[in-house]
Design a protein around this motif. Sequence first.
Motif, mmCIF file in Angstrom:
data_model
loop_
_atom_site.group_PDB
_atom_site.id
_atom_site.type_symbol
_atom_site.label_atom_id
_atom_site.label_comp_id
_atom_site.label_asym_id
_atom_site.label_seq_id
_atom_site.Cartn_x
_atom_site.Cartn_y
_atom_site.Cartn_z
ATOM 1 N N THR A 72 0.817 -1.210 0.000
ATOM 2 C CA THR A 72 0.000 0.000 0.000
ATOM 3 C C THR A 72 0.857 1.269 0.000
ATOM 4 O O THR A 72 0.343 2.348 -0.239
ATOM 5 N N ALA A 73 2.147 1.142 0.271
ATOM 6 C CA ALA A 73 3.025 2.318 0.285
ATOM 7 C C ALA A 73 3.396 2.769 -1.130
ATOM 8 O O ALA A 73 3.930 3.851 -1.316
ATOM 9 N N LEU A 74 3.118 1.942 -2.133
ATOM 10 C CA LEU A 74 3.421 2.285 -3.521
ATOM 11 C C LEU A 74 2.135 2.601 -4.267
ATOM 12 O O LEU A 74 1.192 1.818 -4.244
ATOM 13 N N SER A 75 2.118 3.748 -4.922
ATOM 14 C CA SER A 75 0.939 4.092 -5.712
ATOM 15 C C SER A 75 1.051 3.461 -7.088
ATOM 16 O O SER A 75 2.141 3.146 -7.567
ATOM 17 N N SER A 76 -0.092 3.277 -7.742
ATOM 18 C CA SER A 76 -0.096 2.739 -9.099
ATOM 19 C C SER A 76 0.723 3.622 -10.031
ATOM 20 O O SER A 76 1.409 3.141 -10.924
ATOM 21 N N ARG A 77 0.677 4.900 -9.809
ATOM 22 C CA ARG A 77 1.429 5.842 -10.651
ATOM 23 C C ARG A 77 2.940 5.610 -10.498
ATOM 24 O O ARG A 77 3.680 5.611 -11.478
ATOM 25 N N GLN A 78 3.406 5.428 -9.266
ATOM 26 C CA GLN A 78 4.834 5.163 -9.034
ATOM 27 C C GLN A 78 5.274 3.891 -9.747
ATOM 28 O O GLN A 78 6.333 3.849 -10.362
ATOM 29 N N PHE A 99 11.764 -9.613 -3.547
ATOM 30 C CA PHE A 99 11.032 -9.860 -4.777
ATOM 31 C C PHE A 99 9.556 -9.580 -4.536
ATOM 32 O O PHE A 99 8.966 -10.094 -3.594
ATOM 33 N N ALA A 100 8.960 -8.766 -5.396
ATOM 34 C CA ALA A 100 7.543 -8.405 -5.284
ATOM 35 C C ALA A 100 6.793 -9.041 -6.447
ATOM 36 O O ALA A 100 6.662 -8.452 -7.517
ATOM 37 N N GLU A 101 6.324 -10.247 -6.226
ATOM 38 C CA GLU A 101 5.664 -10.991 -7.298
ATOM 39 C C GLU A 101 4.435 -10.259 -7.806
ATOM 40 O O GLU A 101 4.152 -10.241 -9.009
ATOM 41 N N ASP A 102 3.693 -9.620 -6.906
ATOM 42 C CA ASP A 102 2.470 -8.924 -7.314
ATOM 43 C C ASP A 102 2.754 -7.699 -8.184
ATOM 44 O O ASP A 102 1.869 -7.217 -8.883
ATOM 45 N N LEU A 103 3.961 -7.197 -8.187
ATOM 46 C CA LEU A 103 4.332 -6.058 -9.030
ATOM 47 C C LEU A 103 5.077 -6.500 -10.291
ATOM 48 O O LEU A 103 5.429 -5.680 -11.129
ATOM 49 N N SER A 104 5.330 -7.793 -10.400
ATOM 50 C CA SER A 104 6.097 -8.333 -11.520
ATOM 51 C C SER A 104 5.167 -8.860 -12.599
ATOM 52 O O SER A 104 4.016 -9.183 -12.344
ATOM 53 N N ASP A 105 5.685 -8.953 -13.819
ATOM 54 C CA ASP A 105 4.951 -9.537 -14.940
ATOM 55 C C ASP A 105 5.658 -10.832 -15.306
ATOM 56 O O ASP A 105 6.729 -10.815 -15.911
ATOM 57 N N LEU A 106 5.066 -11.952 -14.911
ATOM 58 C CA LEU A 106 5.700 -13.244 -15.113
ATOM 59 C C LEU A 106 5.008 -14.090 -16.179
ATOM 60 O O LEU A 106 5.350 -15.246 -16.372
ATOM 61 N N GLY A 107 4.043 -13.509 -16.876
ATOM 62 C CA GLY A 107 3.304 -14.262 -17.885
ATOM 63 C C GLY A 107 4.164 -14.606 -19.090
ATOM 64 O O GLY A 107 5.030 -13.850 -19.506
ATOM 65 N N GLY A 108 3.939 -15.788 -19.646
ATOM 66 C CA GLY A 108 4.603 -16.193 -20.870
ATOM 67 C C GLY A 108 6.071 -16.540 -20.735
ATOM 68 O O GLY A 108 6.833 -16.419 -21.688
#
Length: 142
Positions: A72-78, A99-108
């Motif tokens: 929650t300390a990081l905004s979508s804009r950041q 490692f922040a998996e929820d902020l990472s793009d691991l698809g494909g």
Amino acid sequence: MASVETYVKDFEAFESRICSGAPVWLRDLRKAAIERFSALGFPGSRDEGWRFTRVRPLLGQDFRLTPRYDRTALSSRQIEELSMEDTGCKRLAFVNGHFAEDLSDLGGLPAGVRIGSLERFIVSDPEPVQRYLSRYADSSKH
């Protein structure tokens, strides 16, 4: 300037406070590593593999664990400002070294490629971690 003994004491405190629940094989590996460090000390310019690496700036550092990040300390804009979506690359996000998996793009990802924290794999799939962790480090010399 901190001494090798200071770092050994710090490690012992870290090990007893933070890592007491670690698997035996990992505790044994850490113990062997700190014993080797205690015996050898820091490498220097006379050690062939380290001759171009200055370790002296590390000697006065106070190493501490960083707290886990608060999503929650990081905004979508950041997050978007830091993203490089137009490069075609996957995004691996780390916050304060975690490692922040929820902020990472691991698809494909290609078949067989797994990305996650070492901490998670030690628990969920320890065999490859145990097999490869420290395998390539020659601890017989600096």
